[in-house]
Design a protein around this motif. Sequence first.
Motif, PDB file in Angstrom:
ATOM      1  N   SER A 194      -7.275  -5.947  -3.524  1.00  0.00           N
ATOM      2  CA  SER A 194      -6.495  -6.949  -3.023  1.00  0.00           C
ATOM      3  C   SER A 194      -7.311  -8.225  -2.576  1.00  0.00           C
ATOM      4  O   SER A 194      -6.547  -9.210  -2.051  1.00  0.00           O
ATOM      5  CB  SER A 194      -5.674  -6.379  -1.761  1.00  0.00           C
ATOM      6  OG  SER A 194      -4.428  -5.435  -2.398  1.00  0.00           O
ATOM      7  N   SER A 195      -8.526  -7.786  -2.314  1.00  0.00           N
ATOM      8  CA  SER A 195      -9.436  -9.125  -1.760  1.00  0.00           C
ATOM      9  C   SER A 195     -10.254  -9.830  -2.758  1.00  0.00           C
ATOM     10  O   SER A 195     -11.186 -10.455  -2.466  1.00  0.00           O
ATOM     11  CB  SER A 195     -10.337  -8.633  -0.651  1.00  0.00           C
ATOM     12  OG  SER A 195     -10.911  -7.435  -1.082  1.00  0.00           O
TER      13      SER A 195
ATOM     14  N   PRO B 147       0.841  -1.265  -0.033  1.00  0.00           N
ATOM     15  CA  PRO B 147      -0.100  -0.244  -0.161  1.00  0.00           C
ATOM     16  C   PRO B 147       0.958   1.213   0.011  1.00  0.00           C
ATOM     17  O   PRO B 147       1.715   1.336   0.701  1.00  0.00           O
ATOM     18  CB  PRO B 147      -0.635  -0.161   1.273  1.00  0.00           C
ATOM     19  CG  PRO B 147      -0.061  -1.167   2.127  1.00  0.00           C
ATOM     20  CD  PRO B 147       0.499  -2.049   1.221  1.00  0.00           C
TER      21      PRO B 147
ATOM     22  N   HIS C 293      -6.892   4.029  -0.634  1.00  0.00           N
ATOM     23  CA  HIS C 293      -7.081   2.936   0.524  1.00  0.00           C
ATOM     24  C   HIS C 293      -8.192   2.081   0.375  1.00  0.00           C
ATOM     25  O   HIS C 293      -8.031   0.735   0.446  1.00  0.00           O
ATOM     26  CB  HIS C 293      -6.990   3.532   1.882  1.00  0.00           C
ATOM     27  CG  HIS C 293      -7.057   2.596   3.136  1.00  0.00           C
ATOM     28  ND1 HIS C 293      -8.210   1.802   3.339  1.00  0.00           N
ATOM     29  CD2 HIS C 293      -6.001   2.068   3.702  1.00  0.00           C
ATOM     30  CE1 HIS C 293      -8.031   1.088   4.541  1.00  0.00           C
ATOM     31  NE2 HIS C 293      -6.494   0.964   4.439  1.00  0.00           N
ATOM     32  N   ASP C 294      -9.253   2.744  -0.002  1.00  0.00           N
ATOM     33  CA  ASP C 294     -10.288   1.684   0.058  1.00  0.00           C
ATOM     34  C   ASP C 294     -10.210   0.744  -1.317  1.00  0.00           C
ATOM     35  O   ASP C 294     -10.473  -0.522  -1.441  1.00  0.00           O
ATOM     36  CB  ASP C 294     -11.770   2.336  -0.381  1.00  0.00           C
ATOM     37  CG  ASP C 294     -12.129   2.944   1.011  1.00  0.00           C
ATOM     38  OD1 ASP C 294     -11.481   2.575   2.185  1.00  0.00           O
ATOM     39  OD2 ASP C 294     -12.972   3.732   1.009  1.00  0.00           O
ATOM     40  N   TRP C 295      -9.616   1.473  -2.400  1.00  0.00           N
ATOM     41  CA  TRP C 295      -9.406   0.782  -3.691  1.00  0.00           C
ATOM     42  C   TRP C 295      -8.460  -0.533  -3.377  1.00  0.00           C
ATOM     43  O   TRP C 295      -8.677  -1.388  -4.037  1.00  0.00           O
ATOM     44  CB  TRP C 295      -8.786   1.623  -4.849  1.00  0.00           C
ATOM     45  CG  TRP C 295      -8.368   1.087  -5.986  1.00  0.00           C
ATOM     46  CD1 TRP C 295      -8.999   0.716  -7.090  1.00  0.00           C
ATOM     47  CD2 TRP C 295      -7.032   0.828  -6.280  1.00  0.00           C
ATOM     48  NE1 TRP C 295      -8.305   0.237  -7.900  1.00  0.00           N
ATOM     49  CE2 TRP C 295      -7.018   0.208  -7.353  1.00  0.00           C
ATOM     50  CE3 TRP C 295      -5.669   0.712  -5.509  1.00  0.00           C
ATOM     51  CZ2 TRP C 295      -5.625  -0.359  -8.098  1.00  0.00           C
ATOM     52  CZ3 TRP C 295      -4.693   0.507  -6.026  1.00  0.00           C
ATOM     53  CH2 TRP C 295      -4.675  -0.212  -7.258  1.00  0.00           C
ATOM     54  N   PHE C 296      -7.422  -0.242  -2.890  1.00  0.00           N
ATOM     55  CA  PHE C 296      -6.203  -0.966  -2.416  1.00  0.00           C
ATOM     56  C   PHE C 296      -6.844  -2.257  -1.695  1.00  0.00           C
ATOM     57  O   PHE C 296      -6.456  -3.323  -2.302  1.00  0.00           O
ATOM     58  CB  PHE C 296      -5.170  -0.534  -1.643  1.00  0.00           C
ATOM     59  CG  PHE C 296      -3.789  -1.548  -1.556  1.00  0.00           C
ATOM     60  CD1 PHE C 296      -2.901  -1.460  -2.762  1.00  0.00           C
ATOM     61  CD2 PHE C 296      -3.801  -2.333  -0.672  1.00  0.00           C
ATOM     62  CE1 PHE C 296      -2.048  -2.394  -2.761  1.00  0.00           C
ATOM     63  CE2 PHE C 296      -2.839  -3.198  -0.318  1.00  0.00           C
ATOM     64  CZ  PHE C 296      -1.648  -3.127  -1.505  1.00  0.00           C
ATOM     65  N   GLU C 297      -7.421  -1.951  -0.708  1.00  0.00           N
ATOM     66  CA  GLU C 297      -8.218  -3.270  -0.161  1.00  0.00           C
ATOM     67  C   GLU C 297      -9.387  -3.920  -0.921  1.00  0.00           C
ATOM     68  O   GLU C 297      -9.082  -5.107  -0.708  1.00  0.00           O
ATOM     69  CB  GLU C 297      -9.046  -2.587   1.126  1.00  0.00           C
ATOM     70  CG  GLU C 297      -8.004  -1.800   2.442  1.00  0.00           C
ATOM     71  CD  GLU C 297      -7.267  -3.085   2.737  1.00  0.00           C
ATOM     72  OE1 GLU C 297      -7.883  -4.064   3.355  1.00  0.00           O
ATOM     73  OE2 GLU C 297      -6.012  -2.772   3.144  1.00  0.00           O
ATOM     74  N   ASP C 298      -9.941  -3.429  -1.777  1.00  0.00           N
ATOM     75  CA  ASP C 298     -10.895  -3.918  -2.821  1.00  0.00           C
ATOM     76  C   ASP C 298     -10.251  -4.811  -3.560  1.00  0.00           C
ATOM     77  O   ASP C 298     -10.652  -6.004  -3.794  1.00  0.00           O
ATOM     78  CB  ASP C 298     -11.700  -3.016  -3.262  1.00  0.00           C
ATOM     79  CG  ASP C 298     -12.663  -3.670  -4.264  1.00  0.00           C
ATOM     80  OD1 ASP C 298     -13.293  -4.602  -3.905  1.00  0.00           O
ATOM     81  OD2 ASP C 298     -12.935  -3.159  -5.500  1.00  0.00           O
TER      82      ASP C 298
END
Length: 596
Positions: free
Chosen positions: A465-466, A397, A458-463
């Motif tokens: 990545s999952s 991140p 941050h929300d995009w990276f979490e999305d």
Amino acid sequence: MFRNTFLALLLLLTTSTNLEVVVAQERAESPNVILIMSDDQGGGDYGFMGNDLIRTPHLDTMKDQSGFLSNFYVSPVCAPTRASLMTGRYNYRTRCIDTYIGRAMMAPEEVTVAEVLRDAGYQTGIYGKWHLGDSYPLRAMDQGFQDSLVIRGGGIGQPSDPIGAEGKYTDPILIRNGEEVPLKGYCTDLYFDAAIDFIEETVKTEQPFFTYIATNAPHGPFHDVPDELYQQYQQVDFAPIIIGQVSDKRAKAEQDKLARIAAMITNIDDNVGRLMGELERLGIRDNTIVIYLNDNGPNTRRYVGEMRGKKADVDDGGIRSPLLFHWPARVPADQTSDELCAHIDVMPTILEACGIEPPMENPMDGRSFLPLLTNEDPRWPTRQVIFQAHRGDVPHPYHHFAIHEAPWKLVHPSGFGRERFVGEPKIELYNLNEDPRQQHNLVDERPQVTKRLLAAYHDWFEDVSSTRPDNYAPPRIVIGTEHEPSTVLTRQDWRHIQGTPWAAGSNGLWKLEAREPATYRIELIFRNAPPSASATIRAGEASERVEIETGDPRGHFATMELPAGQFDFQVDVDVDGTVRGPHQVIVSRSLETDSQ
């Protein structure tokens, strides 16, 4: 009776004719699609983008006759762009996160634009650079392309080259539908030759076609370029488009490199002109979509217009590309849009233009930009588009990313060549409408914008990545199937474990899978004739020792029983106590022997 028979025949002929008309109309309503992407060309390497030194007359004409997206973005390096282009999804969803050592392979469960078009009745062909996996089930021919003539890996001149054709742009050995074939001619010309042949043959069937032409030019190495154009460009002074200070010692070499790059670009342009002429000759130009873009920024610090950066940068010069969209039947000439668009939008645009529903199993991140070019519904919502790419096994991140929300660009240009940055991210914020060169950092002046865009990133990276469990695990090469009984394992797709990647003393392992246990013949191949050595081949718990005799780089064989399931495959070559890896390995299963 004669009269009744005549009327029946007349009715049959009329019905048949009407059906033929309906079928012809349906075929006419399905546009053909040609997608052309160059490699390392850069957003400023076009006459229509203000470059007066590199000649692109056919693309300049195409721009005047096409829709044009002036605010179009791609990834900073090539394989991530190709994954997004083929799927309409951010590359982090596809397992393709880097450009080599096993991380440029795209998950085979991804649904490509070629697969969707093929299933809708299109004939599909790819010519040039795939760069999303060289072995089953990752090849272009496994991912929807019915005809393929491609290079291995990320470019000619890399360890994935077929043996005997290393670095040959002229008279290369290419991979045609899974088989190595030696050809005569310059590589870019050969791709366009094959594409034109494919188009001519498909036109005879009256089926629509999707043709993907992805040149490896003007990517390096630069030793082998079209000679006549190179001789012309040697007379050109490229100093006006070189960015930054160049020492007198380097100036001559830089001039020569740009002459070679320019020759490769003009050669692509010549082939685009030849292709457009063929479409005209075949009478299909009006209802054929031709899209042209480049995959990332330029491979030297040269002219990129009012931007900063080059290939591998997340600054605009590294991720901007013009996009031409030529479709005379629907798109007015010189129709321009400056709305924010990106590579993830190309697949949904093609599908909308072809009247085909998108795949449901892998939702696309992009949206169709067709309304921007047809004036049917020019409304375009404010959106955020995000780019991130760096070396390493998994994304980190905040490392080397940019988020765009017109007019804002929030960027952390921490460097592509490192696995991760150290310390706190040094975020930069720019208003690109007012500051396209990214000179005035507004991060302190606009804290609310910075905070909002950081949260969105941050929300995009979490999305992304999952997307799936163990999202960043590399895909596995599947061996021993009828689709590819012999698999060539190269350093392009190995997981690097020792030394400098691709260097002579390096080593790595391949992530393999076999559907059932079987006997394999394994050939070890060396870059140069090896000295006397011994090699230990490991496949899961199985191992085999091979004595290497001085002499031929090839011809070093072993026979092994390889297990079913997933396993690591590694070869340790011991030369006087120093361990290194082979250049390539061929793993072959004889399906005929198995069946006897």
